[in-house]
Design an enzyme around this catalytic site. Sequence first.
Site: not given
Ligand code: ZN
Length: 314
Positions: A210, A212, A243
């Site tokens: 996962h 970003h 974020c």
């Molecule tokens: Zn995330």
Amino acid sequence: MKQRIYINDVAVRDGFQIEKNFIPTETKIALIDALSETGLAKIEVTSFVHPKLVPNMADAVEILANINRVKGVTYSVLIPNLKGMERAIETHKTRGKVDEINVFLSASETHNRANVNRTCDQSFEDFAIMIKMAKDAGIRMMGIVATAFGCPFEGHVPEERVLGFAKRYVDLGFDGVTLGDTTGMANPAQVERISAALVQQCPNVEHTLHFHNTRGMGLANVVAGIRAGIVSYDGSLAGLGGCPFAPGATGNICTEDTVNMLEDMGYDTGVDLDKLLAAAVKMPAIVGHEVTGQVMRAGKTMHLHAVPDKLYTQ
Ligand code: ZN
């Protein structure tokens, strides 16, 4: 034969949870239904967090009760604590099926305390109770190690600590482990090294990455993960998300950009990119601001153009 890579979308959860304006429940349901038709492996449809903390997730029950489930698609939810677990199980039994539950802790003690107000050991005490509840209800359980590639408070997180948490999930009976780069600190060399160690150490469970794209390394990290043998990736439609420690930063890796890259590289994602793009282009209107998806602007790689009449230099 082409190698299969599984793509999961988390826009409705990871993306929408940071949106200030409430996204209408019917809009979320329509988006999930559109995503269900694209060939994605999994869709994370909501989170059972406290609605006061994350107002956009207040409609978790309505979403699970009203989406059109497509065979072959796994519908997952994120659970922050035991209270959320109870709500999810109750919903699963009475309103709408939950296929899979994601629970999480942070690899760093500081981030875990800031995020869920628990020590990492306390989180695992809860997970031991939660996995029993999930197994009794016939729901698969995935364990996320967040900040696995770096913590915004502590910086570097020892790899053996990350791998140790993965093993604790597996020892509890979890069906899979996800390594999360919550604040976009991962780089490809590190991803390949830790992913290879994860696959070797926990060979008999699902592995998901996962990422970003906070610092522009997201898609490079996907390639690094594939080199290490990991075949399941989370992305967010139109690159939604963010974020919390880098205001204005880009969000999750963009699902359709990831699919475009992997198909170009010769992998089989099982995803209909045109259908995915048709859903992605609606996102700016849904969230009320620009999004970071690139293929939705530029077109697919093989979206060719007529030769111009005039020279570019004129
Ligand atoms: Zn995330």
